[in-house]
Write a protein that holds these residues in place. Structure first.
Motif, mmCIF file in Angstrom:
data_model
loop_
_atom_site.group_PDB
_atom_site.id
_atom_site.type_symbol
_atom_site.label_atom_id
_atom_site.label_comp_id
_atom_site.label_asym_id
_atom_site.label_seq_id
_atom_site.Cartn_x
_atom_site.Cartn_y
_atom_site.Cartn_z
ATOM 1 N N ASN A 185 -0.861 6.990 10.698
ATOM 2 C CA ASN A 185 0.266 6.098 10.986
ATOM 3 C C ASN A 185 0.377 5.849 12.498
ATOM 4 O OD1 ASN A 185 3.213 5.927 11.977
ATOM 5 N ND2 ASN A 185 3.373 5.227 9.862
ATOM 6 N N ILE A 213 5.970 -4.107 0.121
ATOM 7 C CA ILE A 213 4.525 -4.203 0.227
ATOM 8 C C ILE A 213 4.185 -5.495 -0.477
ATOM 9 C CG2 ILE A 213 2.333 -3.214 -0.439
ATOM 10 C CD1 ILE A 213 3.656 -0.518 -0.438
ATOM 11 N N GLY A 219 -2.304 -1.721 3.379
ATOM 12 C CA GLY A 219 -1.525 -0.497 3.501
ATOM 13 C C GLY A 219 -0.289 -0.765 4.319
ATOM 14 N N GLN A 220 0.671 0.059 4.152
ATOM 15 C CA GLN A 220 1.877 -0.101 4.949
ATOM 16 C C GLN A 220 2.062 1.148 5.785
ATOM 17 O OE1 GLN A 220 5.291 -2.212 4.534
ATOM 18 N NE2 GLN A 220 3.568 -3.539 4.946
ATOM 19 N N GLN A 249 -1.951 1.212 -3.796
ATOM 20 C CA GLN A 249 -1.569 0.813 -2.463
ATOM 21 C C GLN A 249 -1.128 2.054 -1.714
ATOM 22 O OE1 GLN A 249 1.404 -2.005 -3.930
ATOM 23 N NE2 GLN A 249 0.415 -3.483 -2.606
ATOM 24 N N HIS A 251 0.754 4.006 1.198
ATOM 25 C CA HIS A 251 1.881 3.886 2.103
ATOM 26 C C HIS A 251 2.000 5.201 2.857
ATOM 27 C CE1 HIS A 251 5.787 2.318 3.394
ATOM 28 N NE2 HIS A 251 6.040 3.597 3.530
ATOM 29 N N TRP A 273 9.136 2.144 -5.538
ATOM 30 C CA TRP A 273 7.867 1.442 -5.500
ATOM 31 C C TRP A 273 7.189 1.495 -6.845
ATOM 32 C CZ3 TRP A 273 6.565 3.756 -0.194
ATOM 33 C CH2 TRP A 273 7.164 2.958 0.777
ATOM 34 N N VAL A 284 1.903 2.828 -6.226
ATOM 35 C CA VAL A 284 1.844 3.077 -4.789
ATOM 36 C C VAL A 284 1.612 4.561 -4.520
ATOM 37 C CG1 VAL A 284 3.259 2.999 -2.696
ATOM 38 C CG2 VAL A 284 3.321 1.100 -4.312
ATOM 39 N N ASN A 286 2.415 7.261 -1.930
ATOM 40 C CA ASN A 286 3.445 7.354 -0.904
ATOM 41 C C ASN A 286 3.335 8.695 -0.170
ATOM 42 O OD1 ASN A 286 5.744 6.667 0.512
ATOM 43 N ND2 ASN A 286 7.151 7.353 -1.083
ATOM 44 N N SER A 309 6.584 5.034 -7.046
ATOM 45 C CA SER A 309 5.299 5.527 -6.585
ATOM 46 C C SER A 309 4.514 6.247 -7.681
ATOM 47 C CB SER A 309 5.421 6.485 -5.398
ATOM 48 O OG SER A 309 6.043 5.849 -4.326
#
Ligand SMILES: Nc1ncnc2c1ncn2[C@@H]1O[C@H](COP(=O)(O)OP(=O)(O)OP(=O)(O)O)[C@@H](O)[C@H]1O
Ligand SMILES: [Mg+2]
Lengths: 481, 250
Positions: A185, A213, A219-220, A249, A251, A273, A284, A286, A309
Motif C-alpha cells: 500500500n 471498486i 486493486g484498491q 479483487q 484490496h 464488498w 473481494v 480484503n 469480502s
C-alpha cells in the motif's frame, strides 16, 4: 405453502448481489504489473513532490523483500501482483468540479447504492468525500469544516497542500515495514482521505468516506490518515459496497489514526464488498492494516460491521502509548457461503492506567469460516492496565465454523485481563417461537442476529446503525440454522 | 372455529397423538387436562404448525380452512396463538421490539402498513396495564432472565397484543403466584369474546375457577379419553387420573 429451508436456499441462489452492478465509466488505467517505473508513474500522475516519490520507492523495495503472510486462518488463491493494474482514475474526475459536473452515470451509481451526496447528507450532518476507484470525484462541506480549521480532503491533495502534516505523521503508526500489504500500500496507494482536527476542536459532523471498486482487475490501495490534535474530537465513518465481479479483487488499505493528548477518535466502518457467489467464486480480498496511536488521556474506538469480502484479514488495533489512554474495539463479522474472515484486534498497553475493551460478535452461516484473533499485550511499564474482552459466536447450520484465538501477553503483574467467550446456535425453538408470533423464518433470523449484535450496533452513529442492520439482514438471507 | 379430526402425529417415527377429535366453537373455553407426557403440548404444537411433528393422519382446520399446508407464521396471522409451556429466550431483543415486529409482520401479511408508532405505544400501554406489567420490563430482552411467573405473564401480554382468534394456553398457570394467577386469568377473561376461543391446558382445577371452561377434556396416551363439563375438572382434582386410565384401557 410451508416455506422450507430449501425454498430459502433457492431464493438466495437466484438473488443477485444487492449492490452488484457495474458502472461503465471510462477509466485511465495503467498497464498491469508492478515495478519501480510504475511506482514512479503513480507518483508523477499525482504530481507528487520528490520526497513522496522516494517514500513510495523505499516502500516498494521493502515490499519486494517480503513474503505474503500465511498465519491467518484463511485459504485463498494468492493474488498475482503482476496481473493487477495499479492505477485507475475516472476520466472526468476533477476535484474542482461541482456535483453538477459529475458524470451522471456515477451519480446514478450512488443513487443505486442509496448514497446521497446532496442536501440529505447536509441535513444529516455528514460530509462526504467520495472515492471512486482511485481518485476523489467530489468533496463536500469543505468550507464548513475549514471554518473550524478542520482539514478533510483526499490524501493526494493533502500531500500537495499540507505536506508538513503528511510528512510528520504518515507511516508513524503503520510503518512501511509493518507487513506485506502495508508495504505494498505504501508503494502504490492512489488515494484515500486525510483528516486533521485542530487543538480543542470538536468536529461538528460525522465525517464519512465511501470507497468503491469499479474497474475490473484494479486493486484498491487507499490510505487514510486521521490526526486528532490535543483535546479534539472526531467521528469518522467509512462504508463501502462494490460491484460484483468474476475475478478476485484485491484490496489492501492502510488506516492510521493519531489521537494526541486528551483527543478522541471514533472510527466506524460498515463493509459490504462483494463476498463471492454461493460457490465461493469471485469476491473481494480484503487485507487491511488499521491502527491507532493514543497519546495521554486519549481514546480511540474502532467499530466495524463486516459483512462482505471473500477473504478478510483485518485487525484494527490501538497502541495505548499515553498514560490513561483508552482503546476500544467493537466488531460484528458476518460470514456466509464460502466467506472467510480472520479478524480481531490488538491492544498494546504501553502507558500506565491504560484501558481497553474488546467486544467481538462473529456470525457464521453456510460453509463459512469466521475467526477472531485478538492480542492483548501489557508492557512491563504499563502499571494498572486493564482489559476486558468478550467474544461471542453465533452459528447457523452445521457446516460453518467459528474460531477464537485470544492471545494474552502480560509483562506487568498489576494487569487485569478478563476474557469471556460464548458460542451459541440459533435454535429451532427460537425460530418456532418467532414463527408462532407471525414472524417468518427469515425475519426471525434477522431479529435474533440483531439481538445478538446489539451491543456493537449501539456503538454506531444512528444513520449507520440502520444501514448496518439492513446489511446484516441482506448478508444472512437464506441461511437457516 | 377450530376443528380437529382424527389427528395422528408423530416425532421420529414415534406416534404421540393417536386420533384426536375436538371441535372448538367461537365463544367457547375448553380445558385440556391429562397426565404428564400424555401429549397435551404436542397437540398445541401441532395446532400451531411445528414442523418437527409429522401429521400422519387426520386434519386441523381453522374456520373451515385445512391448515396442513399453512406455515406456522401464517397460522399466527390467521389468529392462532400459543402461550408456550416453556417460552424461549431471545437475547438482545426487547419485548417491545419483538411485539412491534410480530404485529407489523401480521399487518404486512394482510397488506397493511406498519402500525404507526403512536398507536403501537398506546396499545402497549393499554395491554401492559391490563396485565399489570411494569413498562420497564418491556425493554428487557425477551424472556432472558425472566422468572418463571414473569415469562408466563409476558406470554399473556403478547396474547393481549395480538388478539388471536384461538388462543392455546399451555400450563400458563404453572409458576404464577396467587396474585399473578388472578391478574393473568382476569386478563384472559377480558380478552374473551363471542368471536374467539380459548383452550387452556392445565393440571390444576385452581385456574379453572377463574377461567371457567365450557368443556373439559382428558388426554391420555395421545387420545381424548373423556370429556365433560367443568365438574369433570373437580372430579379429577379429587380422584386423580387412575380411574380414567383404567376406564380407557377397558
Ligand atoms: N421432540 C420429541 N422427541 C421425542 N419425543 C417427544 C418429543 N416431543 C414430545 N415427545 C414425547 O411425547 C410425549 C408427549 O409429550 P408432551 O410434551 O406433549 O406431553 P404433555 O402432555 O404436554 O406433558 P406435561 O404435562 O408434562 O407437559 C412425551 O412422552 C414426550 O417425551
Ligand atoms: Mg406439556
Amino acid at each position: 405453502m410451508a416455506y422450507t429451508e430449501d425454498d430459502l436456499k433457492k431464493e438466495l441462489e437466484t438473488q443477485e448481489y444487492e449492490y452488484g452492478f457495474y458502472t461503465n465509466i471510462e477509466s485511465d488505467t495503467f498497464p498491469k504489473g508492478l515495478n519501480e517505473d510504475i511506482v514512479r508513474a503513480i507518483s508523477k500522475k499525482k504530481n507528487e513532490p520528490d520526497w513522496m516519490t522516494e517514500w513510495r520507492l523505499d516502500a516498494y523495495r521493502i515490499w519486494e523483500q517480503m513474503e505474503e503472510p500465511e498465519w491467518a486462518n484463511v485459504r485463498y488463491e494468492k493474488p498475482d501482483f503482476q496481473a493487477i493494474s495499479y492505477y485507475s482514475a475516472p476520466k472526468q474526475a476533477d476535484p474542482n468540479k461541482s456535483m453538477d459536473d459529475v458524470d451522471p452515470e456515477l451519480l446514478e451509481m450512488y443513487r443505486k447504492l442509496g448514497i446521497s451526496v446532496d442536501e440529505q447528507k447536509r441535513l444529516q450532518n455528514v460530509a462526504v468525500d467520495i472515492v471512486v476507484d482511485s481518485v476523489s470525484v467530489a468533496t463536500t462541506f469543505k468550507k464548513t469544516l475549514a471554518e473550524k480549521g478542520i482539514i478533510f480532503m483526499p490524501i493526494s491533495e493533502a500531500i500537495q497542500e499540507h505536506p508538513e502534516l503528511v510528512k510528520k505523521y504518515m507511516g508513524t503508526v503503520v510503518p512501511k515495514t509493518d507487513n506485506f500489504y502495508a508495504a505494498l500500500n505504501s508503494a502504490v496507494f492512489t488515494d484515500g482521505s486525510f483528516c486533521y482536527i485542530p487543538k480543542g476542536v470538536k468536529c461538528p459532523m460525522e465525517l464519512s468516506t465511501y470507497f468503491r471498486i469499479n474497474e475490473g482487475g484494479t486493486g484498491q490501495f487507499e490510505r487514510t490518515l486521521v490526526i486528532a490534535d490535543e483535546s479534539s474530537y472526531v467521528s469518522y465513518l467509512e462504508g463501502c459496497t462494490a460491484p460484483s465481479r468474476d475475478e478476485n479483487q484485491l484490496h489492501a488499505a492502510v488506516v492510521e489514526l493519531i489521537a494526541l493528548d486528551d483527543a478522541e477518535i471514533k472510527y466506524s466502518t460498515v463493509q459490504n464488498w462483494f463476498p463471492g457467489n454461493k460457490e465461493g467464486q469471485g469476491g473481494v480480498y480484503n487485507f487491511v492494516t488499521k491502527r491507532g496511536l493514543c497519546e495521554k488521556n486519549s481514546k480511540i474506538s474502532w467499530t466495524q460491521v463486516e459483512t462482505g469480502s471473500a477473504v478478510t484479514w483485518k485487525y484494527p488495533s490501538c497502541i495505548l502509548k499515553g498514560d490513561n489512554s483508552v482503546g476500544e474495539f467493537y466488531s460484528i463479522a458476518v460470514t456466509n457461503n464460502y466467506q472467510q474472515a480472520d479478524t480481531g484486534t490488538k491492544m498494546v498497553h504501553l502507558g500506565k492506567n491504560t484501558r481497553s475493551t474488546i467486544i467481538s460478535k462473529g456470525i457464521s452461516a453456510g460453509k463459512s469460516q469466521n475467526s477472531y484473533r485478538g492480542l492483548v499485550q501489557v508492557n512491563s511499564r504499563a502499571e494498572n492496565a486493564r482489559n476486558f474482552s468478550q467474544c461471542d459466536s453465533l452459528l447457523m447450520g452445521n457446516e460453518c465454523g467459528a474460531h477464537t484465538f485470544p492471545y494474552i501477553e502480560a509483562k506487568n503483574k498489576s494487569a487485569q485481563i478478563e476474557h469471556e467467550a460464548t458460542t451459541s446456535k440459533i435454535g429451532e425453538d427460537q425460530i418456532f417461537y418467532c414463527n408462532q408470533r407471525g414472524i417468518d423464518t427469515e425475519k426471525a433470523i434477522a431479529l435474533i442476529v440483531n439481538g445478538f449484535s446489539k451491543e456493537v450496533l449501539n456503538k454506531l452513529p444512528m444513520e449507520f446503525a440502520v444501514e448496518a442492520q439492513k446489511l446484516l439482514e441482506i448478508s444472512l438471507e437464506g441461511s437457516v440454522g | 372455529m377450530l376443528e380437529i379430526k382424527d389427528l395422528h402425529a408423530s416425532v421420529e417415527d414415534k406416534e404421540i397423538l393417536k386420533g384426536i377429535n375436538l371441535e372448538v366453537k367461537a365463544g367457547e373455553v375448553h380445558a385440556i387436562m391429562g397426565p404428564n407426557g400424555s401429549g397435551k403440548s404436542t397437540l398445541a404444537s401441532v395446532i400451531a404448525g411445528k414442523e418437527e411433528f409429522e401429521v400422519t393422519k387426520g386434519s386441523v382446520s381453522l374456520e373451515g380452512e385445512d391448515l396442513e399446508e399453512v406455515a406456522p407464521e401464517e397460522r399466527a396471522h390467521k389468529g392462532v396463538f400459543l402461550s408456550f409451556q416453556y417460552p424461549v429466550e431471545i437475547p438482545g431483543v426487547s419485548v417491545t421490539n419483538f411485539m412491534k415486529t410480530a404485529i407489523n409482520e401480521s399487518r404486512k401479511a394482510k397488506g397493511l402498513e406498519d402500525m404507526p408508532a403512536k398507536d403501537m405505544l398506546k396499545l402497549i400501554r393499554e395491554k401492559s396495564e391490563l396485565l399489570e406489567i411494569d413498562r420497564k420490563f418491556l425493554s428487557r430482552s425477551l424472556n432472558e432472565g425472566f422468572s418463571g411467573g414473569e415469562k408466563k405473564r409476558n406470554e399473556i401480554f403478547q396474547m393481549a397484543m395480538l388478539e388471536p382468534k384461538v388462543a392455546i394456553l399451555d400450563e400458563t398457570d404453572s409458576g404464577l403466584d396467587i396474585d399473578a394467577l388472578r391478574i393473568v386469568a382476569n386478563g384472559v377473561n377480558k380478552l374473551k369474546s363471542k368471536d374467539n376461543a380459548v383452550i387452556v391446558i392445565t393440571h390444576y382445577q385452581r385456574l379453572l375457577d377463574y377461567i371457567v371452561p365450557d368443556f373439559v377434556h382428558v388426554l391420555h396416551n395421545g387420545k381424548i379419553v373423556k370429556s365433560g363439563g367443568k365438574e369433570l375438572a373437580m372430579e379429577l382434582e379429587e380422584k386423580g387420573y387412575d380411574w380414567i386410565k383404567q376406564e380407557a384401557t377397558v
